[in-house]
Every structure is written in C-alpha cells, then in structure tokens.
Design a protein around this motif. Structure first.
Motif, PDB file in Angstrom:
ATOM      1  N   SER A  61       0.819  -1.134   0.033  1.00  0.00           N
ATOM      2  CA  SER A  61       0.229   0.048   0.197  1.00  0.00           C
ATOM      3  C   SER A  61       0.888   1.121  -0.108  1.00  0.00           C
ATOM      4  O   SER A  61       1.935   1.248   0.586  1.00  0.00           O
ATOM      5  CB  SER A  61      -0.761   0.121   1.216  1.00  0.00           C
ATOM      6  N   LYS A  62       0.321   2.442  -0.587  1.00  0.00           N
ATOM      7  CA  LYS A  62       1.143   3.456  -0.708  1.00  0.00           C
ATOM      8  C   LYS A  62       1.288   4.291   0.521  1.00  0.00           C
ATOM      9  O   LYS A  62       0.014   4.310   0.887  1.00  0.00           O
ATOM     10  CB  LYS A  62       0.736   4.296  -2.248  1.00  0.00           C
ATOM     11  N   MET A  63       2.238   4.681   0.937  1.00  0.00           N
ATOM     12  CA  MET A  63       2.370   5.507   2.215  1.00  0.00           C
ATOM     13  C   MET A  63       1.719   7.137   1.791  1.00  0.00           C
ATOM     14  O   MET A  63       2.222   7.483   0.960  1.00  0.00           O
ATOM     15  CB  MET A  63       3.756   5.637   2.684  1.00  0.00           C
ATOM     16  N   PRO A  64       0.869   7.545   2.517  1.00  0.00           N
ATOM     17  CA  PRO A  64       0.566   8.949   2.227  1.00  0.00           C
ATOM     18  C   PRO A  64       1.705   9.863   2.371  1.00  0.00           C
ATOM     19  O   PRO A  64       2.489   9.559   3.361  1.00  0.00           O
ATOM     20  CB  PRO A  64      -0.441   9.198   3.500  1.00  0.00           C
ATOM     21  N   GLU A  65       1.780  11.018   1.479  1.00  0.00           N
ATOM     22  CA  GLU A  65       2.982  11.669   1.592  1.00  0.00           C
ATOM     23  C   GLU A  65       3.356  12.277   2.816  1.00  0.00           C
ATOM     24  O   GLU A  65       4.642  12.329   3.043  1.00  0.00           O
ATOM     25  CB  GLU A  65       2.736  12.853   0.512  1.00  0.00           C
ATOM     26  N   GLN A  66       2.349  12.964   3.594  1.00  0.00           N
ATOM     27  CA  GLN A  66       2.757  13.349   4.860  1.00  0.00           C
ATOM     28  C   GLN A  66       3.122  12.672   6.175  1.00  0.00           C
ATOM     29  O   GLN A  66       3.780  12.994   6.835  1.00  0.00           O
ATOM     30  CB  GLN A  66       1.455  14.264   5.239  1.00  0.00           C
ATOM     31  N   TYR A  67       3.056  11.376   5.683  1.00  0.00           N
ATOM     32  CA  TYR A  67       3.420  10.148   6.563  1.00  0.00           C
ATOM     33  C   TYR A  67       4.773   9.317   6.165  1.00  0.00           C
ATOM     34  O   TYR A  67       5.099   8.416   6.662  1.00  0.00           O
ATOM     35  CB  TYR A  67       2.611   9.234   7.013  1.00  0.00           C
ATOM     36  N   ARG A  68       5.455   9.964   5.261  1.00  0.00           N
ATOM     37  CA  ARG A  68       6.957   9.395   4.838  1.00  0.00           C
ATOM     38  C   ARG A  68       7.684   9.856   5.993  1.00  0.00           C
ATOM     39  O   ARG A  68       7.595  10.955   6.609  1.00  0.00           O
ATOM     40  CB  ARG A  68       7.394  10.302   3.635  1.00  0.00           C
ATOM     41  N   GLY A  69       8.571   9.094   6.472  1.00  0.00           N
ATOM     42  CA  GLY A  69       9.454   9.170   7.281  1.00  0.00           C
ATOM     43  C   GLY A  69      10.702   7.954   7.514  1.00  0.00           C
ATOM     44  O   GLY A  69      10.907   7.338   6.521  1.00  0.00           O
TER      45      GLY A  69
END
Length: 87
Positions: free
Chosen positions: A1-9
């Motif tokens: 599943s693709k990680m939402p951009e704001q939750y990249r870390g």
C-alpha cells in the motif's frame, strides 16, 4: 500500500530487546514522522539522530508515528520514549 505523503519518515525495522523503544509503545514497522513538540520532520535516519542529540539521558521525548495496517491505510500515534541512559 502506498504511504501517504505526509507520513513519509523513518521506518522502525526492529526493536532492540531491553532498549528504550521496547519499553515504549513503539513497534517494528512504525514510521517515525516527527519529533514533538517541535514538529521536527523526520525524513531520514540522520534527521532522527540530529533531533535526538539534544535529549538528555532519562528525558522523555514524543514521537509522532504512522502505523500502517494490513488492509491499507494506517493510524497515527504519539509514542513517548525515554532516552537511554548509556549515551
């Protein structure tokens, strides 16, 4: 599943037995997104090391983590972590 951009870390790959993370609610697979309360964005392991450098042993820090779930999506949580005393 693709990680939402704001939750990249920075993804927590493993929890060291007996380490500070094991005593907290942090889990393997969690993604560390920010160090609170400064909202320091964590994009790479070096960011995390820099953010934690000013933390004194025994102090508590708060991390905003994103916890992916199997069916896609995920939840966010604030994890309080006590800095290790052996630095």
């Amino acid at each position: 599943s693709k990680m939402p951009e704001q939750y990249r870390g920075v993804r927590v790959s493993q929890i060291e037995a007996g380490g500070p993370a094991e005593k907290s609610a942090l889990r393997a697979g969690d993604v560390i997104v920010q160090v609170l309360p400064a909202k320091t964005k964590i994009s790479a392991p070096a960011d995390l090391q820099t953010a934690l450098r000013n933390v004194k042993a025994g102090d508590y820090i708060s991390l905003l983590v994103y916890r992916p779930v199997l069916n896609g999506g995920g939840t966010t949580a604030v994890v309080n972590l006590r800095a290790a005393g052996d630095r």
